[in-house]
Design a protein around this motif. Structure first.
Motif, mmCIF file in Angstrom:
data_model
loop_
_atom_site.group_PDB
_atom_site.id
_atom_site.type_symbol
_atom_site.label_atom_id
_atom_site.label_comp_id
_atom_site.label_asym_id
_atom_site.label_seq_id
_atom_site.Cartn_x
_atom_site.Cartn_y
_atom_site.Cartn_z
ATOM 1 N N LYS A 123 -13.936 3.826 17.122
ATOM 2 C CA LYS A 123 -12.784 4.804 17.607
ATOM 3 C C LYS A 123 -12.539 5.849 16.753
ATOM 4 C CE LYS A 123 -10.716 1.519 21.081
ATOM 5 N NZ LYS A 123 -9.458 1.004 21.457
ATOM 6 N N ALA A 124 -13.168 5.652 15.375
ATOM 7 C CA ALA A 124 -12.893 6.696 14.627
ATOM 8 C C ALA A 124 -13.973 7.724 14.619
ATOM 9 C CB ALA A 124 -13.233 6.062 12.912
ATOM 10 N N ASN A 125 -13.584 9.002 14.163
ATOM 11 C CA ASN A 125 -14.536 10.163 14.457
ATOM 12 C C ASN A 125 -15.543 10.095 13.401
ATOM 13 O OD1 ASN A 125 -15.497 12.756 14.592
ATOM 14 N ND2 ASN A 125 -13.761 13.785 13.452
ATOM 15 N N ASN A 126 -16.552 9.939 14.080
ATOM 16 C CA ASN A 126 -17.962 9.898 13.076
ATOM 17 C C ASN A 126 -18.798 11.146 13.054
ATOM 18 O OD1 ASN A 126 -19.642 9.736 15.471
ATOM 19 N ND2 ASN A 126 -20.398 7.725 14.960
ATOM 20 N N ASN A 127 -18.105 12.044 13.791
ATOM 21 C CA ASN A 127 -18.765 13.467 13.497
ATOM 22 C C ASN A 127 -20.284 13.603 14.352
ATOM 23 O OD1 ASN A 127 -20.757 13.380 11.416
ATOM 24 N ND2 ASN A 127 -19.017 13.094 10.145
ATOM 25 N N GLY A 128 -20.836 12.647 14.814
ATOM 26 C CA GLY A 128 -22.194 12.485 15.487
ATOM 27 C C GLY A 128 -23.486 12.469 14.158
ATOM 28 N N SER A 129 -23.162 12.063 13.099
ATOM 29 C CA SER A 129 -24.282 12.004 12.250
ATOM 30 C C SER A 129 -24.419 10.832 11.978
ATOM 31 C CB SER A 129 -23.812 12.671 11.292
ATOM 32 O OG SER A 129 -22.727 12.103 10.288
ATOM 33 N N GLY A 130 -25.504 10.282 11.196
ATOM 34 C CA GLY A 130 -25.970 9.034 10.832
ATOM 35 C C GLY A 130 -25.051 8.271 9.709
ATOM 36 N N HIS A 131 -25.454 7.026 9.486
ATOM 37 C CA HIS A 131 -24.764 6.267 8.479
ATOM 38 C C HIS A 131 -23.113 6.244 8.977
ATOM 39 C CE1 HIS A 131 -28.159 6.262 5.849
ATOM 40 N NE2 HIS A 131 -27.608 5.311 5.805
ATOM 41 N N GLY A 132 -22.806 6.005 10.222
ATOM 42 C CA GLY A 132 -21.567 5.978 10.748
ATOM 43 C C GLY A 132 -20.799 7.238 10.474
ATOM 44 N N GLY A 133 -21.631 8.477 10.348
ATOM 45 C CA GLY A 133 -20.695 9.691 10.332
ATOM 46 C C GLY A 133 -20.915 10.036 8.644
#
Length: 478
Positions: free
Chosen positions: A415-425
């Motif tokens: 539910k955290a904001n991971n910004n759509g990038s790899g390695h969980g953001g």
């Protein structure tokens, strides 16, 4: 949070030069599919626990940069192309890619088209970049491990700031050379320890530093690489041979030595390590197997590491294969001629497939770290024991228990904001902080400067020394 490697999403989601209308919009559409994290399977904690509010990865600063930071990418593979440069596609007002060095033509052309890089700033090798006067703010170094030292030193000498992929270099002396030159030039060097920039590990750090469950006493940390990931990257792939790359505790697990050092927050003083290469050896090759999976191997259909099944049938892990077009013919050609078609039992690999490493930190804090290749799952597992409670997490959920009050809380990383990038953001979290550090010339905006990253590299180098000496305890002294 567990993540899927960019090119193994689905058969039809591979980014290639054959795509029409190659522009920022089409690239972003592809990246949006390719970079999302996928939660690990498993039940959430039951209702008697409460949920902690999610910790955002980063908030866009109200104060805008005066101008975008400009950067040259040395190495346009998966890390340079998708992990870091994709930030410039999402936030062109913050980062602009103005040059690329890459020996594989289609990768170089792909970058050039996506970022409108002029021909005079397209280079075949990293050396060519530094034949020109400085023409950008920073260099993004995402070359293979054995090609980190050269561009790092050349870039610093010309006055560039650096975003440097881990491991820093192949030896402790080379790491020190880069550090000393960076300090002499007063340059900003960010090492790509992206786990520090994820919401999940930032939450663990926040809890430790708050003291709400007391002081850290000991840590148990597991890195399950996963069988297919191991076979792809550390047997057939670029990081399978320590002489060409690094020992696996540096090429892969320096993420872990770094995050452990950062979380504990104290110097490491001793290390002992043991491990070996048990499975991916020539003597374990089954009867009927051949040098390549495409050579008429008699057991290929039954082999869990069949390159034909992994790359051609399932279209997985294609991001390191040299594929300008993705179809059965091009994949078969690569399997017949390139490194990824080799039998996993008949490669030139020498890095271990399991390793246990014990660290002692200042104040008697003990840390047990285990790297395991032979797992069906990925995603790090961590248990942290403190004087007044403990934490347990798997990059998906983090459960925090206060032993004094009996209160237990669970934090859901999905539910955290991971910004759509790899390695969980963490990939874009790192670039976000790097562009600000460069723009404002303030290294304190980064947590993974080269100065902060040196000790965790020394931990890795000393652990490998211990492993090669039958687990003899080594002192760690910077």
């Amino acid at each position: 949070m567990q993540f899927i490697h960019y090119a193994s999403i689905a058969k039809n989601n591979i980014i290639t030069m054959s795509q029409s209308n190659w522009n920022r919009r089409s690239v972003l559409k592809s990246l949006g599919l390719a970079a999302v994290g996928v939660p690990l399977a498993g039940k959430a904690i039951e209702a008697e626990t409460s949920e902690i509010n999610s910790l955002p990865l980063f908030k866009k600063d109200k104060k805008k940069l005066d101008k975008p930071v400009t950067a040259i990418v040395c190495g346009a593979g998966g890390r340079g192309w998708l992990a870091y440069s994709s930030y410039a596609l999402k936030y062109p007002d913050e980062l602009q890619i103005v040059g690329v060095a890459e020996p594989i033509p289609y990768r170089r052309e792909r970058m050039a088209k996506a970022f409108n890089i002029p021909e005079e700033n397209q280079f075949v090798t990293w050396e060519h970049v530094f034949e020109k006067p400085k023409f950008a703010d920073a260099i993004i170094i995402t070359t293979p491990d054995d090609l980190h030292y050269g561009p790092a030193m050349a870039g610093l000498n010309l006055g560039y700031d650096l975003l440097l992929e881990k491991a820093i270099a192949q030896s402790w002396s080379e790491c020190n050379d880069i550090l000393k030159l960076a300090e002499k030039k007063e340059a900003i060097v960010a090492v790509c320890h992206v786990l520090r920039y994820t919401s999940y590990f930032r939450k663990i750090k926040e809890v430790i530093d708050s003291g709400e469950i007391g002081n850290v006493v000991s840590v148990q940390h597991l890195e399950p690489i996963g069988r297919i990931h191991m076979a792809h990257s550390f047997v057939r792939g670029n990081w399978g041979n320590s002489k060409k790359s690094n020992p696996i505790i540096l090429s892969k697990s320096c993420h872990d030595t770094d995050i452990l050092r950062w979380l504990v927050g104290k110097p490491s003083t001793k290390v002992s390590s043991m491990g070996s290469l048990s499975v991916f050896r020539k003597e374990n090759a089954p009867d009927g197997s051949t040098a390549r999976c495409t050579d008429g191997c008699g057991v290929e259909r039954q082999c869990p590491y069949s390159a034909i099944k992994i790359y051609k049938d399932e279209r997985g892990w294609l991001h390191h294969l040299q594929l300008e077009e993705v179809n059965d013919n091009t994949i078969t050609r690569e399997l017949k001629n390139g490194p990824y078609g080799r039998c996993v039992y008949r490669c030139d690999n020498d890095v271990v497939d399991h390793q246990i490493t014990n660290f002692e930190f200042e104040g008697g804090i003990t840390v047990a770290f285990s790297m395991e290749a032979h797992s069906h799952y990925g995603g790090r597992r961590t248990r942290i024991f403190c004087t007044n409670g403990d934490m347990i997490g798997d990059e998906h959920t983090l459960t925090i228990t206060n032993s004094l009050t009996g209160k237990q809380e669970v934090w859901d990383a999905s539910k955290a904001n991971n910004n759509g990038s790899g390695h969980g953001g963490g990939d874009h979290g790192l670039v976000h902080d790097f562009v600000r550090a460069v723009s404002f010339q303030d290294p304190t905006l980064l947590t993974s400067t080269i100065q902060a990253s040196m000790e965790s590299h020394l931990m890795g180098f000393m652990a490998e020394e211990s492993r090669l000496d039958n687990g003899t305890v080594r002192e760690i002294k910077l």
